[in-house]
Each structure stands twice: as C-alpha cells, then as structure tokens.
Design a protein around this motif. Sequence first.
Motif, PDB file in Angstrom:
ATOM      1  N   LEU A   1       0.824  -1.212   0.000  1.00  0.00           N
ATOM      2  CA  LEU A   1       0.000   0.000   0.000  1.00  0.00           C
ATOM      3  C   LEU A   1       0.857   1.260   0.000  1.00  0.00           C
ATOM      4  N   ALA A   2       2.017   1.204   0.641  1.00  0.00           N
ATOM      5  CA  ALA A   2       2.924   2.350   0.616  1.00  0.00           C
ATOM      6  C   ALA A   2       3.433   2.596  -0.799  1.00  0.00           C
ATOM      7  N   SER A   3       3.654   1.527  -1.558  1.00  0.00           N
ATOM      8  CA  SER A   3       4.160   1.674  -2.928  1.00  0.00           C
ATOM      9  C   SER A   3       3.120   2.277  -3.856  1.00  0.00           C
ATOM     10  N   LEU A   4       1.836   2.122  -3.502  1.00  0.00           N
ATOM     11  CA  LEU A   4       0.765   2.670  -4.345  1.00  0.00           C
ATOM     12  C   LEU A   4       0.608   4.171  -4.142  1.00  0.00           C
ATOM     13  N   GLY A   5       1.046   4.659  -2.984  1.00  0.00           N
ATOM     14  CA  GLY A   5       0.934   6.088  -2.705  1.00  0.00           C
ATOM     15  C   GLY A   5      -0.476   6.471  -2.312  1.00  0.00           C
ATOM     16  N   GLU A   6      -0.648   7.718  -1.956  1.00  0.00           N
ATOM     17  CA  GLU A   6      -1.958   8.235  -1.573  1.00  0.00           C
ATOM     18  C   GLU A   6      -2.824   8.449  -2.807  1.00  0.00           C
ATOM     19  N   THR A   7      -4.102   8.142  -2.675  1.00  0.00           N
ATOM     20  CA  THR A   7      -5.053   8.385  -3.754  1.00  0.00           C
ATOM     21  C   THR A   7      -5.964   9.552  -3.382  1.00  0.00           C
ATOM     22  N   LYS A   8      -6.608  10.085  -4.387  1.00  0.00           N
ATOM     23  CA  LYS A   8      -7.526  11.192  -4.141  1.00  0.00           C
ATOM     24  C   LYS A   8      -8.830  10.716  -3.510  1.00  0.00           C
ATOM     25  N   GLU A   9      -9.083   9.404  -3.602  1.00  0.00           N
ATOM     26  CA  GLU A   9     -10.304   8.863  -3.029  1.00  0.00           C
ATOM     27  C   GLU A   9     -10.219   8.874  -1.502  1.00  0.00           C
ATOM     28  N   GLU A  10     -11.342   9.247  -0.886  1.00  0.00           N
ATOM     29  CA  GLU A  10     -11.377   9.268   0.564  1.00  0.00           C
ATOM     30  C   GLU A  10     -11.642   7.879   1.128  1.00  0.00           C
ATOM     31  N   LYS A  11     -12.282   7.040   0.347  1.00  0.00           N
ATOM     32  CA  LYS A  11     -12.631   5.717   0.851  1.00  0.00           C
ATOM     33  C   LYS A  11     -11.397   4.844   1.011  1.00  0.00           C
ATOM     34  N   SER A  12     -11.537   3.846   1.854  1.00  0.00           N
ATOM     35  CA  SER A  12     -10.446   2.933   2.127  1.00  0.00           C
ATOM     36  C   SER A  12     -10.151   2.065   0.912  1.00  0.00           C
ATOM     37  N   PRO A  13      -8.860   1.818   0.607  1.00  0.00           N
ATOM     38  CA  PRO A  13      -8.556   0.906  -0.495  1.00  0.00           C
ATOM     39  C   PRO A  13      -9.019  -0.511  -0.199  1.00  0.00           C
ATOM     40  N   PHE A  14      -9.063  -0.880   1.068  1.00  0.00           N
ATOM     41  CA  PHE A  14      -9.569  -2.188   1.485  1.00  0.00           C
ATOM     42  C   PHE A  14     -10.457  -1.991   2.712  1.00  0.00           C
ATOM     43  N   PRO A  15     -11.776  -1.900   2.528  1.00  0.00           N
ATOM     44  CA  PRO A  15     -12.660  -1.699   3.674  1.00  0.00           C
ATOM     45  C   PRO A  15     -12.602  -2.833   4.691  1.00  0.00           C
ATOM     46  N   ILE A  16     -12.269  -4.040   4.212  1.00  0.00           N
ATOM     47  CA  ILE A  16     -12.253  -5.207   5.097  1.00  0.00           C
ATOM     48  C   ILE A  16     -10.866  -5.836   5.101  1.00  0.00           C
ATOM     49  N   VAL A  17     -10.337  -6.063   6.288  1.00  0.00           N
ATOM     50  CA  VAL A  17      -9.094  -6.822   6.440  1.00  0.00           C
ATOM     51  C   VAL A  17      -9.432  -8.114   7.167  1.00  0.00           C
ATOM     52  N   VAL A  18      -9.014  -9.242   6.591  1.00  0.00           N
ATOM     53  CA  VAL A  18      -9.197 -10.549   7.228  1.00  0.00           C
ATOM     54  C   VAL A  18      -7.828 -11.045   7.663  1.00  0.00           C
ATOM     55  N   LEU A  19      -7.672 -11.295   8.943  1.00  0.00           N
ATOM     56  CA  LEU A  19      -6.413 -11.813   9.476  1.00  0.00           C
ATOM     57  C   LEU A  19      -6.556 -13.306   9.712  1.00  0.00           C
ATOM     58  N   ASP A  20      -5.816 -14.103   8.949  1.00  0.00           N
ATOM     59  CA  ASP A  20      -5.809 -15.549   9.152  1.00  0.00           C
ATOM     60  C   ASP A  20      -4.717 -15.907  10.160  1.00  0.00           C
ATOM     61  N   GLU A  21      -4.867 -17.052  10.819  1.00  0.00           N
ATOM     62  CA  GLU A  21      -3.929 -17.457  11.871  1.00  0.00           C
ATOM     63  C   GLU A  21      -3.787 -16.332  12.901  1.00  0.00           C
ATOM     64  N   ALA A  22      -4.925 -15.791  13.317  1.00  0.00           N
ATOM     65  CA  ALA A  22      -4.907 -14.620  14.205  1.00  0.00           C
ATOM     66  C   ALA A  22      -4.333 -14.920  15.573  1.00  0.00           C
ATOM     67  N   GLY A  23      -4.319 -16.187  15.972  1.00  0.00           N
ATOM     68  CA  GLY A  23      -3.741 -16.541  17.255  1.00  0.00           C
ATOM     69  C   GLY A  23      -2.225 -16.537  17.249  1.00  0.00           C
ATOM     70  N   GLN A  24      -1.615 -16.477  16.049  1.00  0.00           N
ATOM     71  CA  GLN A  24      -0.153 -16.498  15.944  1.00  0.00           C
ATOM     72  C   GLN A  24       0.424 -15.142  15.544  1.00  0.00           C
TER      73      GLN A  24
END
Length: 267
Positions: A120-143
Amino acid sequence: DGDDTETTTPAAPRILAVTHSNGAADVLTQALLDMNVPAVRAGRPASVSSSIQHRTIAALAERMPEAKRLRAQAGDVTLDSQTRQSAFYDAAKVTNDACGDIARTAPIVVASCIGAQQLLASLGETKEEKSPFPIVVLDEAGQTTEPALLTALTAAKARQVILVGDTKQLPPTVTTQDAELRKTIGVSPMERLLNNGIEEFSLKFQYRMPASLLVHPNNYFYDGAVECAITNDIGSKPPNGFVWPSPEKEPLAFIEMGNDSEVAHNF
C-alpha cells in the motif's frame, strides 16, 4: 405500467487477507485458489512459494500483452540499441503501472502483514477518501502480534477486521530476550479481544484427525465442544513399531524429551 427505475447492486467490498508470515500467506492463497476464489498474492516473487508465483501481482503484470510485446522488442537483436533500450524502459514502466492497477482493483489481495503495508505504501496516496480495502481478514490470528496487525490495518485504512484463528494453538513467535516484552507482544490480538469479553464465533467441526485422536485435545482445550465431520475412523489403528500406551483405545502417546525448555534456532 411498470417501474422503469433501474437499481444498481453495490459492488462487493475489496478484501485484504493478511497473515503473520509469507509461508502462511502462501497457504491461504493456495486454499483460496483451490476454491476458485480469484485471489492475487502480493509480495516479492522470491518470497512466494513456486506453486503460486503465477498468481503474484508481479507475474500477472508481466503477462500483460503490451509488457510482453515490449520485452520481446527489447530482446530483438535485429533492432538498434537505442530502440531496444527504449523498449526495455517502456516495458518496465508498463509492468509497474500494471502492478498498481492490479493491486488497486483485485477483489482479494493476500499478503503478510508487513507485505501489505509495503504494497500500500508503494501505491501512494489516492484522491479517493474511501479505504482501499474496507475489510481486512487476518488468518492465523492466534499467531500474529498486535503490531503486525496494526501495520496492515492502518495501511489499508480498513473499517472492519475479521480475525480467524485459534488461541488454543501456537501463540505469536517473539524472538527477544526481554521477558516483559515477550509477555506483552506474545499476546495475539485475538487473545486480547477474547480476554476483554469480545464474543467469538466458534466452528464446531474438524476434519484433520480421526475421532479417537480428537478425544484428548477436545476435552483438554475445547470443553468437548468439537465434533468430527467424518465419523468413520478407518485407518485410526496405531502403526506398528512403537509401544503405544493404549493401542486399543486411542493412537496417542506423550513422550518425555528430558528438557522442559524450548530451544529456538535463528538461521
């Protein structure tokens, strides 16, 4: 007369699926592909398993027709050096632009937590206010450590996070001699939320072991709540060559290794 008003179905939110390591991200990507989910893998191809390198953002970008045409032109020895050099730089630019387009439009992107931040840092800031990924899913969250998850969440500007994992299995790996730091960072975000009363949704069926092997971990860790999806215990007879404590009861044995400490090796 009917109502001619058109209704539009809102687009499905894009999902950033993250894990604590590149290896876990590869396993997740392969599982999604096996289910015909069009996931793409972010990260350096060198850090990605060879079995899914074809689904990396870089590999997909390199297969773009224009990028292939320019690379062929750059390697054409019948052309003058200036034309070939120009084609080489143009091919790199086209490929880089394609990487950005894929990362910005793919419905599901899989990465390690750190890799997600770098992407996401390589993509830089966009003019859109919305999130590039509204949902983040963390797998293996216990680790996963909390700082790793926060790295991905802040980069994605996510509005919702879904944690998938099991706090009864392996905890986060924290390689430090500082006992207090290990105690703090060693608590996964999933465990901390559960400790603070956040309700969980638990899956009740398991597919990875026969019913006879499930007995001990089910009673010891899960209060008997887990069931076998497959009840036929074919092949659960213990193999020969080892003195099993209860061969007729369950193919399970605990072996004393003579040392109660855990040794970690850094390669």
